[in-house]
Scaffold this active site. Structure first.
Site, PDB file in Angstrom:
ATOM      1  N   HIS A 126       9.478  -4.290  -6.178  1.00 38.33           N
ATOM      2  CA  HIS A 126      10.410  -4.266  -5.036  1.00 38.33           C
ATOM      3  C   HIS A 126      10.642  -2.828  -4.644  1.00 38.33           C
ATOM      4  CE1 HIS A 126      13.929  -5.582  -8.159  1.00 38.33           C
ATOM      5  NE2 HIS A 126      13.812  -4.201  -7.972  1.00 38.33           N
TER       6      HIS A 126
ATOM      7  N   HIS B 290      20.676  -3.397  -7.069  1.00 39.06           N
ATOM      8  CA  HIS B 290      20.936  -2.030  -7.521  1.00 39.06           C
ATOM      9  C   HIS B 290      22.134  -1.239  -7.317  1.00 39.06           C
ATOM     10  CE1 HIS B 290      16.872  -3.372  -7.068  1.00 39.06           C
ATOM     11  NE2 HIS B 290      16.364  -2.362  -8.093  1.00 39.06           N
TER      12      HIS B 290
ATOM     13  N   HIS C 169       8.072   1.833 -14.849  1.00 39.83           N
ATOM     14  CA  HIS C 169       8.719   3.135 -14.298  1.00 39.83           C
ATOM     15  C   HIS C 169      10.061   3.246 -14.968  1.00 39.83           C
ATOM     16  CE1 HIS C 169      11.121  -0.204 -12.466  1.00 39.83           C
ATOM     17  NE2 HIS C 169      11.824   0.640 -11.518  1.00 39.83           N
TER      18      HIS C 169
ATOM     19  N   GLU D  19      13.161  -4.415 -15.703  1.00 40.42           N
ATOM     20  CA  GLU D  19      13.158  -5.238 -14.636  1.00 40.42           C
ATOM     21  C   GLU D  19      12.319  -6.364 -14.690  1.00 40.42           C
ATOM     22  OE1 GLU D  19      14.787  -2.622 -10.785  1.00 40.42           O
ATOM     23  OE2 GLU D  19      12.725  -3.045 -11.092  1.00 40.42           O
TER      24      GLU D  19
HETATM   25 FE   LIG Z   1      14.669  -2.791  -9.227  1.00 43.97          FE
END
Ligand SMILES: [Fe+2]
Lengths: 283, 129
Positions: free
Chosen positions: A12, A59, A196, A243
């Site tokens: 996302h 977030h 990431h 995540e």
């Molecule tokens: Fe995220």
């Protein structure tokens, strides 16, 4: 009765939403990322869901450091796209299926998963970017093609729930959907990742081999995937790669055996590896 | 509590201890989402910072915009990125700054597949080189 027909795993990355909002998806940088979504958009039209159960994380947008629920289930009539510092995304308001939300809340909590109930909640790119990826551009004054039940998972403060806990929660959500007394085509999305790291001197870490193995396991060996430790996510996929625990909620809700109909993997979108998979749930 | 992730190089895992230590710092950073707070911060940064009971070290790291130090002192990247946005710094440029390379070098690294996992799993691997 409601039927769970498919699961979608999907990154996302906020930059994907920004690229769509700014109309720059035809630029060379973005073409390979978006090519992999062409099949998905056609598939969504052909398999039109009534409701998406969408697992994502906030977030530090709707929730700040003062309140950090591990699992927060949206039970609202609608969810407005949040202003994340550069104005809300120009996409439609997300409409909920309140009766289904209530049913899932009751069923899952009695199934011993202690959810937080959100009767008001704004949603950030974690939820709206997967919608944009799967449905393409939808004008702000238009409607999304289906309703949404959002589940917001804490993955910002360590530790997030374990992969196994997410997988088991997926099973409880499946039981809730199966026992819902309305003829609905329901899909479940697990979002976030893939590898990431956004912070400190190791920012920019990507581990494509690991990510590809994870996609293989999503299809073929979901139980093994659900046993991946938090330490492995942090070390091998970067601090924000964790995540990916949210994908196990999606996979846990599906049958043991699924049919993989589409897969896409691309590096980079901004700081992140984009991963995407579509799994059909056949009887 | 054993923290088996503390030997990952160049990484501050935002765990419950860091969350406790960084609470006021993070609440300051997220306040930058609101226009009236940004205005107050622009007009008189010291007065605005004084509203948040941070440690003096945290306050100094904010003044210095020492982005890695902010993480070390309990900041979380989703919060500190809001302070960076206040300065007009994008997420990718912030990443470049934290890794000590130019914007172009960072962007090229990502286009070439990102930072490799090889040699980047353990602090001991960084100490050797
Ligand atoms: Fe995220």
């Amino acid at each position: 009765m409601a039927r769970l027909t498919a699961g979608v795993g999907c990154s996302h990355v906020p930059a994907i939403g920004i690229a769509m909002d700014q109309g720059i998806t035809e630029q060379p940088y973005w073409i390979p990322a978006f090519e992999g979504f062409e099949f998905s958009r056609k598939w969504m039209k052909d398999n039109k869901p009534d409701v998406i159960f969408l697992v994502y994380n906030d977030h530090c947008t709707a929730f700040d450091a003062s309140c950090i629920p591990t699992f927060a289930l949206g039970c609202a009539a609608e969810y407005h796209p949040a202003d994340e510092g550069w104005g809300p995304r120009p996409v439609p308001v997300v409409k909920g299926h309140q009766r289904l939300s209530s049913h899932i809340a009751q069923s899952v909590i009695l199934d011993e998963f202690d959810l937080t109930i959100m009767n008001e909640m704004e949603v950030d790119h974690g939820l709206t970017v997967p919608m944009s990826i799967m449905f393409g551009e939808v004008a702000q004054d238009d409607d999304w093609p289906c309703l949404v039940v959002p589940l917001c998972v804490n993955v910002v403060q360590y530790p997030p729930p374990t992969g196994n806990r997410c997988f088991q929660l997926g099973k409880a959500i499946r039981r809730a959907i199966d026992s819902y007394d309305e003829d609905l085509n329901v899909m479940i999305f697990g979002t976030g990742g893939m590898s990431h790291q956004l912070q400190a001197e190791r920012a920019g870490l990507i581990n494509a081999d690991w990510d590809k193995r994870f996609l293989d396991m999503m299809t073929e060996d979901p139980i093994a995937a659900s046993q991946i430790t938090h330490e492995e996510y942090l070390r091998e996929t970067g601090s924000e790669g964790i995540e990916m625990v949210m994908w196990h909620v999606m996979r846990g809700a599906l049958n043991d055996k699924v049919k993989e109909v589409h897969r896409h993997y691309h590096v980079p979108a901004s700081n992140t590896a984009v991963g995407h998979i579509i799994l059909e749930n056949h009887e | 509590m054993e923290k088996n992730y503390e030997d990952i190089p160049g990484t501050y895992v935002f765990d419950a201890d860091r969350s406790r230590e960084g609470y006021h710092l993070n609440m300051f950073c997220i306040s930058m989402r609101q226009a009236n707070n940004r205005k107050a911060m622009k007009e008189d940064p010291e007065a605005y910072l004084a509203k948040y009971p941070m440690t003096e070290e945290q306050r100094q790291a904010v003044r210095d915009r020492d982005w890695n130090r902010l993480l070390e002192l309990g900041g979380n990247i989703y919060y500190t990125s809001k302070l960076a946005a206040f300065d007009g710094i994008t997420f990718q440029d912030l990443a470049a700054m934290m890794t000590g390379v130019s914007r172009e070098e960072y962007r090229d690294m990502m286009l070439n597949g990102g930072r490799s996992i090889e040699g980047n799993r353990y602090k001991s691997e960084w100490e050797k080189s």
